[in-house]
Design a protein around this motif. Structure first.
Motif, PDB file in Angstrom:
ATOM      1  N   THR A  33     -22.742  20.934  13.666  1.00 48.56           N
ATOM      2  CA  THR A  33     -22.498  20.525  12.288  1.00 48.56           C
ATOM      3  C   THR A  33     -21.745  19.205  12.240  1.00 48.56           C
ATOM      4  O   THR A  33     -22.095  18.302  11.466  1.00 48.56           O
ATOM      5  CB  THR A  33     -21.693  21.611  11.555  1.00 48.56           C
ATOM      6  OG1 THR A  33     -22.302  22.869  11.817  1.00 48.56           O
ATOM      7  CG2 THR A  33     -21.662  21.363  10.071  1.00 48.56           C
ATOM      8  N   ALA A  34     -20.720  19.087  13.083  1.00 46.68           N
ATOM      9  CA  ALA A  34     -19.929  17.853  13.062  1.00 46.68           C
ATOM     10  C   ALA A  34     -20.801  16.657  13.395  1.00 46.68           C
ATOM     11  O   ALA A  34     -20.758  15.629  12.717  1.00 46.68           O
ATOM     12  CB  ALA A  34     -18.769  17.957  14.058  1.00 46.68           C
ATOM     13  N   VAL A  35     -21.630  16.794  14.422  1.00 46.67           N
ATOM     14  CA  VAL A  35     -22.446  15.660  14.831  1.00 46.67           C
ATOM     15  C   VAL A  35     -23.470  15.332  13.753  1.00 46.67           C
ATOM     16  O   VAL A  35     -23.603  14.180  13.328  1.00 46.67           O
ATOM     17  CB  VAL A  35     -23.148  15.945  16.176  1.00 46.67           C
ATOM     18  CG1 VAL A  35     -24.164  14.862  16.476  1.00 46.67           C
ATOM     19  CG2 VAL A  35     -22.110  16.018  17.286  1.00 46.67           C
ATOM     20  N   SER A  38     -21.961  13.760  10.625  1.00 45.57           N
ATOM     21  CA  SER A  38     -21.458  12.387  10.742  1.00 45.57           C
ATOM     22  C   SER A  38     -22.573  11.405  11.060  1.00 45.57           C
ATOM     23  O   SER A  38     -22.528  10.262  10.657  1.00 45.57           O
ATOM     24  CB  SER A  38     -20.364  12.308  11.801  1.00 45.57           C
ATOM     25  OG  SER A  38     -20.933  12.417  13.074  1.00 45.57           O
ATOM     26  N   LYS A  39     -23.598  11.849  11.783  1.00 51.87           N
ATOM     27  CA  LYS A  39     -24.623  10.886  12.189  1.00 51.87           C
ATOM     28  C   LYS A  39     -25.777  10.822  11.183  1.00 51.87           C
ATOM     29  O   LYS A  39     -26.416   9.789  11.043  1.00 51.87           O
ATOM     30  CB  LYS A  39     -25.179  11.240  13.571  1.00 51.87           C
ATOM     31  CG  LYS A  39     -24.154  11.170  14.692  1.00 51.87           C
ATOM     32  CD  LYS A  39     -23.778   9.732  15.039  1.00 51.87           C
ATOM     33  CE  LYS A  39     -22.523   9.723  15.905  1.00 51.87           C
ATOM     34  NZ  LYS A  39     -21.905   8.433  16.073  1.00 51.87           N
ATOM     35  N   PRO A  43     -27.130  18.600   6.550  1.00 52.91           N
ATOM     36  CA  PRO A  43     -27.081  19.567   7.651  1.00 52.91           C
ATOM     37  C   PRO A  43     -28.357  20.391   7.843  1.00 52.91           C
ATOM     38  O   PRO A  43     -28.258  21.550   8.242  1.00 52.91           O
ATOM     39  CB  PRO A  43     -25.914  20.454   7.236  1.00 52.91           C
ATOM     40  CG  PRO A  43     -25.960  20.460   5.751  1.00 52.91           C
ATOM     41  CD  PRO A  43     -26.577  19.154   5.317  1.00 52.91           C
ATOM     42  N   ARG A  47     -28.286  23.731  10.014  1.00 50.92           N
ATOM     43  CA  ARG A  47     -28.405  25.073   9.420  1.00 50.92           C
ATOM     44  C   ARG A  47     -29.481  25.875  10.128  1.00 50.92           C
ATOM     45  O   ARG A  47     -29.317  27.067  10.390  1.00 50.92           O
ATOM     46  CB  ARG A  47     -28.694  24.961   7.930  1.00 50.92           C
ATOM     47  CG  ARG A  47     -27.478  24.429   7.179  1.00 50.92           C
ATOM     48  CD  ARG A  47     -27.726  24.332   5.695  1.00 50.92           C
ATOM     49  NE  ARG A  47     -27.934  25.624   5.085  1.00 50.92           N
ATOM     50  CZ  ARG A  47     -28.754  25.833   4.052  1.00 50.92           C
ATOM     51  NH1 ARG A  47     -29.449  24.828   3.555  1.00 50.92           N
ATOM     52  NH2 ARG A  47     -28.866  27.034   3.531  1.00 50.92           N
ATOM     53  N   ILE A 119     -24.095  27.127   1.979  1.00 51.88           N
ATOM     54  CA  ILE A 119     -23.684  25.737   1.759  1.00 51.88           C
ATOM     55  C   ILE A 119     -24.771  24.816   2.288  1.00 51.88           C
ATOM     56  O   ILE A 119     -25.136  24.881   3.448  1.00 51.88           O
ATOM     57  CB  ILE A 119     -22.344  25.462   2.461  1.00 51.88           C
ATOM     58  CG1 ILE A 119     -21.282  26.411   1.908  1.00 51.88           C
ATOM     59  CG2 ILE A 119     -21.923  24.014   2.232  1.00 51.88           C
ATOM     60  CD1 ILE A 119     -19.938  26.281   2.557  1.00 51.88           C
ATOM     61  N   THR A 121     -24.892  21.313   1.806  1.00 49.69           N
ATOM     62  CA  THR A 121     -24.590  19.898   1.996  1.00 49.69           C
ATOM     63  C   THR A 121     -23.420  19.719   2.936  1.00 49.69           C
ATOM     64  O   THR A 121     -22.730  20.668   3.275  1.00 49.69           O
ATOM     65  CB  THR A 121     -24.201  19.217   0.670  1.00 49.69           C
ATOM     66  OG1 THR A 121     -22.814  19.455   0.454  1.00 49.69           O
ATOM     67  CG2 THR A 121     -24.993  19.752  -0.491  1.00 49.69           C
ATOM     68  N   CYS A 122     -23.229  18.468   3.316  1.00 49.46           N
ATOM     69  CA  CYS A 122     -22.087  18.142   4.168  1.00 49.46           C
ATOM     70  C   CYS A 122     -20.853  17.815   3.343  1.00 49.46           C
ATOM     71  O   CYS A 122     -19.763  17.667   3.869  1.00 49.46           O
ATOM     72  CB  CYS A 122     -22.418  16.941   5.049  1.00 49.46           C
ATOM     73  SG  CYS A 122     -23.423  17.379   6.464  1.00 49.46           S
ATOM     74  N   LEU A 123     -21.032  17.597   2.056  1.00 49.01           N
ATOM     75  CA  LEU A 123     -19.916  17.096   1.252  1.00 49.01           C
ATOM     76  C   LEU A 123     -18.731  18.051   1.234  1.00 49.01           C
ATOM     77  O   LEU A 123     -18.883  19.233   1.378  1.00 49.01           O
ATOM     78  CB  LEU A 123     -20.398  16.846  -0.175  1.00 49.01           C
ATOM     79  CG  LEU A 123     -21.455  15.746  -0.268  1.00 49.01           C
ATOM     80  CD1 LEU A 123     -21.907  15.566  -1.702  1.00 49.01           C
ATOM     81  CD2 LEU A 123     -20.878  14.440   0.274  1.00 49.01           C
TER      82      LEU A 123
END
Ligand code: HEM
Ligand SMILES: [Cu+2]
Lengths: 123, 836
Positions: A33-35, A38-39, A43, A47, A119, A121-123
């Motif tokens: 998820t982090a990668v 951010s990139k 998600p 997911r 969830i 989105t990444c927001l």
């Protein structure tokens, strides 16, 4: 019992196998998820992979739980105290604890994966 | 054999021998003692003293907050006070207290004579004392750290003065000591159980020690890695946390809370462990659901590592990530709840006597449960967004810490006091202390929930009258003084002279576990004989136990060579494996601690060379201590251990406690290294400019050559071990020499790889982190060389032989980790940046 005692009967490592799966599952989905967030910024892949990884983790834990249940062999003598100084009680205790840990880990895996269901989105 | 009578004369002679071997030094030499009963007492009293100091700071803060617009404390002083209060409570009281109490009582639970490495305990204690005084003392000079107990950058990296350096270096020093104690406790639990005490018979306390020890091993190193980066930024200006130069302050938050959240459980589980000993005694029956408690201890141990981001809900991480941590935070409630239910069940089926200790445990359960409930609330991200950094959090954290730590510890001290001092504490004073503390606590902290919901932020020096928080604050302040009164009553009861009071009976609570087989009046030998265990509650369930124990009918009831010894058993089934010598009184541990202190403390004042010198002296002390007292070639290889058993007196490889100590230490070390690696990937995901466009990259060829050298050095070390075991000492020595050369080559290669292309650590976080990795691995190379040379010297001077090769085995074990981290470092430096 057969003449060879399997290693798992005296192994604490087997006892903590299920929570270890939980840890790996947790670390990997966090990293994915982090990668991706951010990139890429959305998600989707994360997911989907979380879904797959969760199924894999649950299957693994299920298998571990089954082996632990067999090692505990509760239906056999209905022993859940294991306080005798015998090889049998030690084996059953490790199986019993491993089995309980599998349940806790399965709940943990499901809990942690749940947000990915809702969830989007990444927001 | 157990029933054969023991000749009275033989018994008396053996007792005299034992007494002589275990004699505590007298006069000023008393301070060279290393026995767990001495060190444990010093350790706990020191931690308690630090707690009182931190408590005084709390009271001063409460005076300041009692009325609006107060100017009793200046803002800066207030900041120093809450920072030191929080830091001291956590680092100088909560964790050390667990280790202190465990050092004191664990051997007795396990029927062992002492901890496996008594000198290591002593070293840890002296380090703790020096570091603690240094950190706390800074408050007297008005130079204490003042950015809160979690030291967030940029506030803390930019702060003038030496406050943050004191925090970083002083507490790192103490963390190292904490890890040393954790290693010792884990090895003690795994290798020093009495024969017959299989893993399913282990006292629950030992289970908790195991879990908490392992947690310390995985939780503290990330903080040490964070401290390392932080201090590099402060002293060398390497910009890890500076966003203008490619750094990121959030990296610190991650590293801190990967430590910080498990820390909360590291503090809480030992207290539950104490409750797990008191509850069966109070109920006069075995614990209900032994497996369930093991489940919850181990489960909490694991899950608590998946919670750290709940301290970072407001930092703008992706909400999906927040979701994982929120869910894990709720999941941890399940195992935590299980143990509480098991306690309640035990109490319900037993016949409970409300003894002094039980009263405190009941109070603890009540308060902790309340704290847990608010915990469930703040683990939900949207709720946390409302109350983050308000007094609601202050209330929550004190409920968990007081209920989960202070109350159970005090209960435990009432319970174990007769074991420790052979005297009893007062019933009447206990009741006073309890009710004052309990009511005062609630008067002080219950209103804070409201103060927080009304919007009062934490860490403010004062507030305006118009805010309408004055009544609640006044109530809190009154409550805090009632708590203080309660704690003082307890302290008086603890310390008041009891010279004329009669000795306690041997088992005053009629408990079932081994520690109550202690000798009244006191004997320094730990146990008269190391028992054979066949039950979880030997004193209740093993017939004629005490009689046999006292007559010395079990194992090693004697000390024929006047040495201090204890039995080593196998990890799971506790099959006896050896009778090993444990170390006795020494000054060298004190010197080692003092020099280690110098190495950590002097850099605060920028005395880098002195600090390096001090570090060298510390290493010299440790080498002397290892050389003269560990893994000595025995004169007679076997010893009669009693009950017809003959055991070796030297073990090597995985049978030996020393091997386990190295293994466990290296796990912790590897975790610290992994945290640095995490840092690299963190920068990569968090920063678009990592590595920055067109920046110089480390040289790949030199890095890969270094990698090769690491593998060669590792191979040579393994070869040395094998050759030595095969009796070819001469070749083995050359292999060691080869390994040393290869290590030095690897060291050189690593540096050339970053120096030649002209990387400059001050310019950007990318070169800085490359340097940091290299520095870290270089330090390990130096250590590796020292260890190899130690083995070489051992081989030449006959300390290390074909049969007695523990040192070489341990060095090889170290090298497995060393090689892995060398390979990862060189790949990360030489290859990874080209792929990012
Ligand atoms: C008489 C008992 C105590 C009182 C009156 C007290 C009071 C306080 C006060 C006034 C603050 C500062 C709140 C703020 O301005 O934000 C605070 C913070 C804190 N306290 Fe306590 N406390 C007590 C005991 C403890 C104990 C036993 C522990 C831990 C074992 C503890 C751990 C902390 C921590 C970690 C903080 C946060 C520090 C920070 O914000 O950096 N306290 N306490
Ligand atoms: Cu937390």
């Amino acid at each position: 019992m057969t003449e060879e005692t399997p290693f798992r009967h005296e192994s604490i490592w087997h006892m903590v196998a299920a929570p270890t799966v939980w840890t790996l599952h947790f670390a990997i989905i966090y990293a994915i998820t982090a990668v991706e967030c951010s990139k890429i910024g959305t998600p989707e892949v994360a997911r989907l992979s979380i879904l797959v990884l969760t199924v894999v983790a649950l299957a693994l834990i299920g298998w571990i739980a089954w082996k632990a249940w067999v090692q505990w062999d509760y239906p056999d003598d209905q022993d859940y105290v294991h306080d005798k100084p015998t090889v049998e009680d030690r084996r059953e205790f490790l199986g019993h604890a491993g089995f309980l840990l599998s349940i806790a880990s399965a709940i943990g895996v499901i809990f942690v994966a749940m947000p990915a269901l809702f969830i989007e989105t990444c927001l | 054999m157990l029933d054969a009578p023991v000749d009275a004369e033989v018994k008396a002679r053996r007792e005299a021998d034992l007494r002589r071997a275990w004699e505590t030094p007298k006069g000023w030499r008393y301070w060279s003692a290393v026995n767990n009963t001495e060190v444990g007492v010093w350790y706990s009293l020191t931690a308690f003293f630090f707690m009182l100091c931190a408590g005084v700071l709390a009271l001063l803060m409460r005076i300041q907050l009692a009325v609006p617009d107060n100017d009793f404390l200046s803002a800066d002083r207030f900041n120093q006070f809450f920072t030191m209060h929080g830091s001291a409570m956590m680092f100088l009281f909560a964790v050390p207290m667990f280790e202190a109490v465990s050092i004191l009582i664990l051997p007795a639970f396990l029927g062992a004579r002492d901890m496996p490495f008594p000198r290591l305990s002593a070293y840890g204690y002296w380090s703790f004392l020096i570091g603690g005084i240094f950190v706390l003392g800074s408050i007297l000079f008005n130079v204490a750290p003042s950015s809160g107990w979690f030291m967030y950058p940029p506030l803390a990296t930019e702060q003038e003065g030496i406050g943050p350096d004191i925090w970083l270096l002083g507490l790192s020093f103490i963390e190292v000591a904490s890890i040393a104690a954790a290693v010792e406790l884990i090895v003690g639990t795994i290798k020093c159980r009495p024969p017959g005490m299989r893993i399913n018979l282990m006292p629950l306390y030992a289970w908790y020690v195991l879990v908490v020890g392992v947690m310390i091993l995985f939780a503290f190193p990330p903080l040490i890695a964070g401290d390392f980066l932080f201090e590099l930024q402060r002293s060398m200006d390497w910009p890890f946390f500076d966003p203008d130069r490619g750094g990121d302050p959030l990296l610190w938050q991650h590293l801190f809370w990967i430590f910080g959240h498990p820390e909360v459980y590291i503090v809480f589980l030992p207290s539950i462990a104490i409750a797990a000993m008191i509850v069966p005694t109070a109920a006069q029956r075995p614990m209900v659901g032994y497996s369930w408690i093991v489940l919850s201890a181990v489960g909490v141990g694991f899950l608590s590592f998946g919670l750290w981001v709940h301290h970072m809900f407001t930092t703008g991480l992706p909400s999906l990530s927040l979701g994982f941590f929120s869910a894990a935070s709720e999941a941890v409630v399940i195992p935590t709840g299980v143990q509480i239910f098991a306690f309640v069940a035990t109490l319900m089926v037993g016949r409970v006597t409300m003894s002094q200790p039980m009263l405190w445990i009941a109070g603890a359960l009540a308060i902790f449960t309340a704290g847990g409930l608010t915990g469930v609330m703040v683990a939900i991200a949207p709720f946390d967004w409302q109350v983050h950094d308000t007094y609601f959090i202050v209330a929550h954290l004190h409920y968990t810490l007081f209920g989960g730590m202070v109350f159970p510890i005090i209960g435990g001290i009432y319970y174990f006091y007769p074991f420790i001092t052979k005297k009893k504490m007062s019933d009447r004073l206990s009741r006073w202390a309890f009710w004052l503390t309990f009511s005062g606590f609630n008067i002080c902290f219950l209103p804070m929930h409201l103060t927080g919901l009304q919007g009062m932020p934490r860490r403010v020096v004062t507030y305006p009258e118009a805010a309408g928080w004055d009544v609640l604050n006044m109530v809190s302040t009154l409550g805090s003084f009632i708590v203080a009164a309660g704690i003082l009553v307890f302290a008086w009861d603890l310390l008041r002279p009891k010279g004329r009071q009669p000795l306690t009976e041997r088992n005053p609570w009629n408990a079932g576990t081994l520690e109550w087989s202690h000798d009244v009046p006191e004997e320094a030998w730990g146990v008269r004989s190391v028992p054979y265990i066949s039950s979880r509650y030997p004193l209740w369930e093993q017939p004629k136990f005490l009689e046999r124990f006292d007559d010395g009918k079990f194992y090693i009831p004697d000390a024929p060579e006047g040495k201090r010894e204890t039995i080593v058993t196998s990890a799971v089934d506790a099959v006896p494996q050896a009778v090993v010598q444990v170390t006795g009184p020494a000054w060298v541990t004190l010197w080692a601690a003092a020099f280690t202190g110098g190495a950590f403390i002097l850099p605060v004042f920028k005395f880098y060379w002195l600090s390096a010198f001090s570090g060298v002296c510390a290493v010299a002390c440790v080498i002397y201590w290892l050389w003269t007292s560990t893994a000595q070639v025995p004169k007679t290889p076997m010893r009669d251990a009693g009950l017809g058993l003959r055991l070796p007196v030297y073990v090597t490889g995985p049978k030996a406690p020393g091997w386990w100590a190295v293994f466990i230490t290296m796990l912790g070390d590897a975790t610290a290294f992994a945290s640095l690696v995490f840092g690299v990937f963190f920068f990569w995901t968090a920063r678009p400019d990592f590595p920055p466009e067109g920046a110089a990259l480390p040289d790949m060829m030199w890095a890969l050559l270094a990698l090769l050298a690491f593998v060669v050095a590792w191979g040579a070390t393994v070869a040395a071990r094998e050759l030595n075991r095969g009796g070819r000492q001469g070749v083995a020595r050359w292999c060691i020499v080869g390994a040393v050369v290869a290590t030095l080559a690897a060291l050189g290669g690593m540096w050339l790889a970053i120096v030649l292309p002209g990387l400059q650590p001050e310019t950007h976080a990318f070169p800085a982190v490359m340097y940091a990795l290299t520095v870290w691995t270089s330090a390990h190379c130096v250590l590796a060389v020292v260890m190899l040379l130690y083995c070489l010297a051992g081989s030449v001077f006959g300390k290390l032989t074909q049969l007695y090769d523990a040192d070489l085995r341990n060095t090889t074990l170290f090298w497995h980790f060393m090689c892995l981290s060398g390979v990862i470092t060189t790949l990360l430096v030489g290859v990874a940046p080209r792929l990012m």
